[in-house]
Design a protein around this motif. Sequence first.
Motif, PDB file in Angstrom:
ATOM      1  N   GLY A   1     -13.407  10.549  -7.818  1.00  0.00           N
ATOM      2  CA  GLY A   1     -14.705   9.910  -7.678  1.00  0.00           C
ATOM      3  C   GLY A   1     -14.644   8.625  -6.870  1.00  0.00           C
ATOM      4  O   GLY A   1     -15.512   7.762  -6.983  1.00  0.00           O
ATOM      5  N   GLY A   2     -13.641   8.478  -6.063  1.00  0.00           N
ATOM      6  CA  GLY A   2     -13.432   7.259  -5.293  1.00  0.00           C
ATOM      7  C   GLY A   2     -12.078   6.658  -5.598  1.00  0.00           C
ATOM      8  O   GLY A   2     -11.448   6.977  -6.602  1.00  0.00           O
ATOM      9  N   GLY A   3     -11.640   5.764  -4.731  1.00  0.00           N
ATOM     10  CA  GLY A   3     -10.354   5.114  -4.925  1.00  0.00           C
ATOM     11  C   GLY A   3      -9.195   5.812  -4.258  1.00  0.00           C
ATOM     12  O   GLY A   3      -8.062   5.321  -4.341  1.00  0.00           O
ATOM     13  N   SER A   4      -9.425   6.938  -3.607  1.00  0.00           N
ATOM     14  CA  SER A   4      -8.342   7.654  -2.933  1.00  0.00           C
ATOM     15  C   SER A   4      -7.874   6.874  -1.704  1.00  0.00           C
ATOM     16  O   SER A   4      -8.686   6.263  -0.994  1.00  0.00           O
ATOM     17  N   ILE A   5      -6.569   6.890  -1.476  1.00  0.00           N
ATOM     18  CA  ILE A   5      -5.980   6.295  -0.278  1.00  0.00           C
ATOM     19  C   ILE A   5      -5.345   7.429   0.512  1.00  0.00           C
ATOM     20  O   ILE A   5      -4.388   8.062   0.054  1.00  0.00           O
ATOM     21  N   ILE A   6      -5.865   7.702   1.689  1.00  0.00           N
ATOM     22  CA  ILE A   6      -5.453   8.844   2.508  1.00  0.00           C
ATOM     23  C   ILE A   6      -4.606   8.328   3.663  1.00  0.00           C
ATOM     24  O   ILE A   6      -5.061   7.512   4.476  1.00  0.00           O
ATOM     25  N   TYR A   7      -3.377   8.813   3.732  1.00  0.00           N
ATOM     26  CA  TYR A   7      -2.430   8.384   4.767  1.00  0.00           C
ATOM     27  C   TYR A   7      -2.289   9.503   5.792  1.00  0.00           C
ATOM     28  O   TYR A   7      -1.748  10.571   5.499  1.00  0.00           O
TER      29      TYR A   7
ATOM     30  N   CYS B   1       0.837  -1.199   0.000  1.00  0.00           N
ATOM     31  CA  CYS B   1       0.000   0.000   0.000  1.00  0.00           C
ATOM     32  C   CYS B   1       0.872   1.249   0.000  1.00  0.00           C
ATOM     33  O   CYS B   1       1.803   1.387   0.793  1.00  0.00           O
ATOM     34  N   PHE B   2       0.567   2.160  -0.930  1.00  0.00           N
ATOM     35  CA  PHE B   2       1.080   3.527  -0.891  1.00  0.00           C
ATOM     36  C   PHE B   2      -0.127   4.458  -0.740  1.00  0.00           C
ATOM     37  O   PHE B   2      -1.161   4.026  -0.242  1.00  0.00           O
ATOM     38  N   TRP B   3      -0.030   5.685  -1.130  1.00  0.00           N
ATOM     39  CA  TRP B   3      -1.133   6.610  -0.886  1.00  0.00           C
ATOM     40  C   TRP B   3      -1.205   7.642  -2.001  1.00  0.00           C
ATOM     41  O   TRP B   3      -0.236   7.924  -2.699  1.00  0.00           O
ATOM     42  N   SER B   4      -2.403   8.196  -2.159  1.00  0.00           N
ATOM     43  CA  SER B   4      -2.619   9.268  -3.129  1.00  0.00           C
ATOM     44  C   SER B   4      -2.747  10.628  -2.452  1.00  0.00           C
ATOM     45  O   SER B   4      -2.615  11.663  -3.111  1.00  0.00           O
ATOM     46  N   VAL B   5      -3.009  10.642  -1.139  1.00  0.00           N
ATOM     47  CA  VAL B   5      -3.056  11.884  -0.364  1.00  0.00           C
ATOM     48  C   VAL B   5      -2.305  11.660   0.938  1.00  0.00           C
ATOM     49  O   VAL B   5      -2.540  10.666   1.627  1.00  0.00           O
ATOM     50  N   LEU B   6      -1.399  12.563   1.250  1.00  0.00           N
ATOM     51  CA  LEU B   6      -0.631  12.483   2.494  1.00  0.00           C
ATOM     52  C   LEU B   6      -1.084  13.597   3.435  1.00  0.00           C
ATOM     53  O   LEU B   6      -0.962  14.784   3.117  1.00  0.00           O
ATOM     54  N   TYR B   7      -1.620  13.206   4.587  1.00  0.00           N
ATOM     55  CA  TYR B   7      -2.023  14.152   5.629  1.00  0.00           C
ATOM     56  C   TYR B   7      -0.918  14.132   6.681  1.00  0.00           C
ATOM     57  O   TYR B   7      -0.953  13.378   7.631  1.00  0.00           O
ATOM     58  N   ASP B   8       0.084  14.988   6.486  1.00  0.00           N
ATOM     59  CA  ASP B   8       1.262  15.023   7.343  1.00  0.00           C
ATOM     60  C   ASP B   8       1.039  16.058   8.433  1.00  0.00           C
ATOM     61  O   ASP B   8       1.072  17.270   8.186  1.00  0.00           O
ATOM     62  N   MET B   9       0.833  15.587   9.645  1.00  0.00           N
ATOM     63  CA  MET B   9       0.516  16.483  10.757  1.00  0.00           C
ATOM     64  C   MET B   9       1.752  17.149  11.345  1.00  0.00           C
ATOM     65  O   MET B   9       1.631  18.022  12.203  1.00  0.00           O
ATOM     66  N   SER B  10       2.946  16.753  10.906  1.00  0.00           N
ATOM     67  CA  SER B  10       4.160  17.366  11.432  1.00  0.00           C
ATOM     68  C   SER B  10       4.458  18.715  10.779  1.00  0.00           C
ATOM     69  O   SER B  10       5.269  19.478  11.289  1.00  0.00           O
TER      70      SER B  10
END
Length: 625
Positions: free
Chosen positions: A569-575, A539-548
């Motif tokens: 329209g769907g299929g996003s992977i949010i990390y 698994c990788f990601w299409s959106v990175l939510y980096d809180m640092s």
Amino acid sequence: PKTSSTTNIPSRERGTPRTLLKLYVVLPLVISISVAVSTALSYNLFDIAFGKRNDNDDDDSIVFHKIIAITAFSTLLGTLACLCGVIYGSVNVFSACFSTAVVMSYVGTAMLVNGGGFELDCLIRGGKIAFPSLFAAWIVPVLSKTRIFKSDRSIISRFVLLTCQVAAQRFFSTVDGLEGMDLLTHLLVVSFGIFALDFVTISLILTGSIYLGFRSCCMNFAELGGQPAALSIFALIVASILGLFYFHRQHKNGTLSYDLSSITRARCCVIALVHCSQNSYLLSNNDYVAAMSLFGVILGAFSLLALAIVFAAVGDNWEGVGSNQWQMTSVDTLFLCFHFVFPIVLLVYRATDKYNFLSFLRDNFNHDDSEFIQSMYSLYLILASILGVGLPLLNSLSPVGAFLFSRAYQHGQPSTRKVAVIVKFSDIIQKSDGDLSNLITFLQKTGGILNIFVSLDDIRRNSEQILTLSESGVVELGVTTNSSANESWSKSSGRVIQTHKELFNVCNKKPSWYLSSNKECVHPSALRSAHLNCDMRTCFWSVLYDMSKKEITEEVSLRVIEEDILIKGGGSIIYVTDGYGEQLQDAVIKTIQLIQKLKYNAQSLSVTVKDDLVLKLRHRERIGQ
């Protein structure tokens, strides 16, 4: 008529090969293409250099075979160095392999040109030339993790770090006096240290490449047979593709190399490549062996990077789901090159040779012929500038190594209105006193699913909590490991297998997904083991939510997530990562609330990706009715 339901669900994407391409077929093929292209582009330069250096009256066939051997050997070493950097997804690995390749190329070229055996002096000279790259591979990563240099966004710490690199290289070079090229290099280093922010701007690289390409195209047309023009055009095309890939990428917020220290390492790699040319120029003393060996390595590395950029850009543009679809587009791209691009290049060569186009350019530019060695180093700077920025940028945008060694995914099926949110157990449990009841209750009320990846230490320390998460029905568990680039393949592979086994013993469920938690590289052995030994997908990601990143607020992060979900329209992977305990739990809850507000579903990775879609025929229509 009725159709029977399908019982055996294929574990592949529709319209793709049933299995991954064999590495023992793919890698030698890619290496052969890169070496062949590099040899064809640089043969004339090596021929002239060998003629200037060699005074022996050897037979023409012997000279020809020597030149081919020198060219192919140097470009092969450069190709292998860049291939390691792409597979590991690490600039440090490339720098280490590049320094080794330069030393081996210098020693081998000296033996072939001089017709003698191995000499210790050649090994020492090759080491001096390759030292900047070796420094960037081993010393800079250590310094960048110390407390003094850890604040990568501090201009002062960045400048001090690069000054240490320059001072060490100057001390090791042991060359008296400053020459023109030496002074120019130091000015370039200082400007990099003060003004370089994050990744070097792509427009700056394109501008510099165009300038250097124009300068090289105007040099030595008659003597070099147009070789600088061909190489410069080749470099400019690759730089243009890299720029288009960067500005029009599909995963604008899916940065895979999200460690701040990787920015420093990428910058130091560029400076090290420039300093290698400086050391080669100062140590050569009009000896073409140093220029030939260094230029062959950089050209081989650049050719492989060009192939990787083309494959990655095409795969990204087609938005292939998983490794199989990415490999399918890469194979199609390769055959298109064979059928269209290569014949066009051949016709251009024939046209320039027939109509003497190069002499026409030379007469109109009215540029005096310069020294041969200056032309080679000018071409080296073009390739080094693009390579030093293109390699880390490629690793940040596309996991090429993961697509080759595993079943990797950056996103799932589009237009399904299903989105996956992933976190690491160590992030979500830290500083929260182990209380996950609020998060589980929220997921059970809203019907959302969260994907949590656990490591071997997490399983041994928090087995009861992991079992509770598994039995909650709202969490899908996966495996994560941290494998450094200098680890052995057996150790990295064994850690993945052991983590997979212990998670199965705790939950009595086989995990289906693997996530690499190393911010610096992705170990190919871990990817291969997850795919072959554990039957897991990566698994990788299409959106990175980096809180640092303090400068990126929560509002901005949620807006980025919303834009990516609506576009796909769907299929996003949010990390969601680099937060701690309750802070990260709140971020996960707000992310899932946003997904449901948009009338999308937060699902598990297995449902979001779902590469086992089955086509069932409900009826049959006859032609003509």
